[in-house]
Write an enzyme that holds these catalytic residues in place. Structure first.
Site, PDB file in Angstrom:
ATOM      1  N   GLU A  45       0.829  -1.223   0.000  1.00  0.00           N
ATOM      2  CA  GLU A  45       0.000   0.000   0.000  1.00  0.00           C
ATOM      3  C   GLU A  45       0.859   1.267   0.000  1.00  0.00           C
ATOM      4  O   GLU A  45       0.530   2.256  -0.659  1.00  0.00           O
ATOM      5  CB  GLU A  45      -0.906  -0.017   1.242  1.00  0.00           C
ATOM      6  CG  GLU A  45      -1.845   1.149   1.356  1.00  0.00           C
ATOM      7  CD  GLU A  45      -2.854   1.220   0.215  1.00  0.00           C
ATOM      8  OE1 GLU A  45      -3.756   0.386   0.167  1.00  0.00           O
ATOM      9  OE2 GLU A  45      -2.715   2.126  -0.632  1.00  0.00           O
ATOM     10  N   GLY A  60      12.232  15.149   3.960  1.00  0.00           N
ATOM     11  CA  GLY A  60      12.131  13.684   3.836  1.00  0.00           C
ATOM     12  C   GLY A  60      11.128  13.233   2.795  1.00  0.00           C
ATOM     13  O   GLY A  60      10.704  12.075   2.802  1.00  0.00           O
ATOM     14  N   LYS A 115       4.594   4.661 -10.147  1.00  0.00           N
ATOM     15  CA  LYS A 115       3.347   4.543  -9.382  1.00  0.00           C
ATOM     16  C   LYS A 115       2.155   4.349 -10.328  1.00  0.00           C
ATOM     17  O   LYS A 115       1.261   3.544 -10.053  1.00  0.00           O
ATOM     18  CB  LYS A 115       3.158   5.782  -8.505  1.00  0.00           C
ATOM     19  CG  LYS A 115       4.164   5.845  -7.359  1.00  0.00           C
ATOM     20  CD  LYS A 115       4.161   7.210  -6.698  1.00  0.00           C
ATOM     21  CE  LYS A 115       5.087   7.239  -5.491  1.00  0.00           C
ATOM     22  NZ  LYS A 115       5.353   8.608  -5.011  1.00  0.00           N
TER      23      LYS A 115
HETATM   24  N1  HSE Z   1       9.547  10.582  -3.224  1.00  0.00           N
HETATM   25  C1  HSE Z   1       8.191  10.171  -3.183  1.00  0.00           C
HETATM   26  C2  HSE Z   1       7.313  11.384  -3.436  1.00  0.00           C
HETATM   27  C3  HSE Z   1       7.901   9.570  -1.837  1.00  0.00           C
HETATM   28  O1  HSE Z   1       7.815  12.509  -3.378  1.00  0.00           O
HETATM   29  O2  HSE Z   1       6.144  11.231  -3.691  1.00  0.00           O
HETATM   30  C4  HSE Z   1       6.745   8.625  -1.859  1.00  0.00           C
HETATM   31  O3  HSE Z   1       6.833   7.641  -2.809  1.00  0.00           O
END
Ligand code: HSE
Length: 432
Positions: free
Chosen positions: A129, A187, A205
């Site tokens: 998920e 982060g 994704k």
């Molecule tokens: N680096 C990804 C983003 C983190 O900025 O969406 C989550 O996959």
């Protein structure tokens, strides 16, 4: 209460967040899992690094074999980045009878079907998920909650880092470089932030979601993609003047010609839900034939939103829910149900075109003539005289619906005109 051994491999931003929830909210996770989730190991590369968390004695280790060989460990949160090592470790875990939870979208996008086949053969499960859209439970939603539907389209803001950067530039006038640095400090960004800003992360994704939503085995590297890294702040300004925002969008939709999938910066009409998504938030708009439009919104990157998804997967796995739902993903490998990809050039849509042209008579007529020759109708034209420099002025044209390949041919021809001084910016307009 029964205990179930849980290990975490990779104590970066997300792993530390997962450990925090397990250690600080054991009562909550036990209530939902019906058993205690007992953190046995946290595997790191560097034992000395301060992670801002106090782990119980003996939990921290730099030896992954301790997890692999410990029979009390039933579920492993695997948060190793990259693909090759992550795949090897996942296979070893599955072979040792452990269920796996991961947030590694690159691994899922590249080797998901193969790893799922292996897990099934071994009677194990993989939950992922957290690999898409951080805290938004989109995987569960499209694979379970919307399973009565044929999904017609799924469009989303899937990269929190890019959305953060564009929001800071667009609303607060931040520079691109400063906004990238902030996203890293917070982060949100991948270890290699180029994957966020060049559209790779969003394409990975989108390929996972397209698998689930349409039964299409989409290789992420074949999805036409562009990121925000080459975006000019001029276009953010012009789009705003036209009543749009620019967002990095992943589009997938069923058409008569197959499944269309593309990732890129697009103009989204102000006031529509996707246009209002700010900062590190993600959003996904899904249209199902029974349910109609559904909109999901939440933080797509960051420690605790992503840890929220990982721990929910852990609980589902501990309860045994993942073992059941994992089987229904069998559809993925069903050749008969596979949906083919449509040729990218056949995508139909409206475009924002910015030409940099000499400020002399007859330029507009020449450009309009070429667009007309390619059967492209113009909806609006604005010449931005305030940004005239060295006799060159930005000329923005919004087209009516056209085929992408026609737009490309027309642009190639227009760029050969002597009045056109540099490369054209072409951005898709996202229409519902
Ligand atoms: N680096 C990804 C983003 C983190 O900025 O969406 C989550 O996959």
């Amino acid at each position: 209460m029964e205990k179930i051994g849980v290990a975490i491999i990779g104590m970066g931003t997300v792993g530390t967040g997962v450990a925090k929830i397990l250690l600080d909210h054991g009562d909550r996770t036990a209530r939902h899992a019906g058993k205690t989730l007992w953190l046995t190991h946290a595997v790191v590369r560097n034992l000395k690094k301060d992670r801002g968390i106090d782990l119980p004695e003996g939990v921290l280790t730099d030896d992954v074999d301790k997890v692999i060989n410990d029979p009390s460990v039933k579920v492993v949160v695997q948060l190793i980045g990259g693909v090759d090592e992550a795949k090897t470790v996942m296979l070893r875990l599955l072979e040792q009878g452990k269920d796996v939870v991961t947030a590694n979208k690159a691994l899922m996008a590249q080797h998901g079907p193969e790893l799922f086949d292996k897990a099934r053969q071994l009677g194990r499960s993989i939950a992922f998920e957290a690999s898409v859209a951080g805290g938004i439970p989109i995987i569960t939603n499209i694979s379970q909650c919307l399973s009565a539907n044929q999904i017609q389209s799924l469009n989303g803001i899937l990269n929190g880092t890019s959305n953060y950067i564009i929001t800071r530039m667009d609303l607060e006038g931040a520079s691109y470089d400063d906004a990238v640095k902030e996203a890293q400090d917070l982060g949100y960004a991948e270890a290699d932030p180029a994957m966020d800003v060049d559209g790779t992360d969003a394409a990975q994704k989108l390929s996972i979601l397209a698998h689930l939503a349409f039964g299409a085995r989409v290789n992420w590297s074949e999805i036409p993609k562009r990121g925000i890294d080459q975006l000019d702040s001029l276009d953010l300004k012009y789009a705003k003047q036209l009543g749009y925002r620019i967002k990095l969008i992943g589009v997938s939709r069923l058409t008569d010609e197959g499944l269309q999938a593309v990732v890129g910066p697009m103009l989204v009409k102000n006031g529509t839900p996707l246009a209002e998504v700010r900062a590190n938030y993600n959003a996904i708009s899904v249209d199902g034939d029974a349910v109609g439009p559904v909109f999901y919104h939440g933080q797509g990157a960051g420690q605790m939103p992503t840890a929220s998804a990982v721990v929910a997967d852990l609980i589902d796995t501990a309860v045994g829910r993942t073992a059941i739902t994992f089987q229904t993903l069998e559809l993925w490998s069903d050749e008969a149900n596979r949906i083919e990809m449509a040729a990218p050039g056949n995508l139909i849509g409206r475009f924002y075109l910015r030409f940099n042209v000499e400020d002399v008579p007859n330029v507009l007529a020449q450009i309009a003539g070429v667009l007309g020759k390619h059967d492209i109708s113009i909806a609006s034209v604005i010449q931005h005289d305030n940004d005239l420099a060295d006799g060159v002025v930005p000329l923005v044209i919004i087209t009516k619906e056209t085929r992408e390949s026609d737009a490309e041919s027309a642009i190639a021809e227009i760029e050969k005109l002597s009045c056109v001084k540099s490369k054209t910016e072409r951005l898709r307009i996202l229409d519902a």
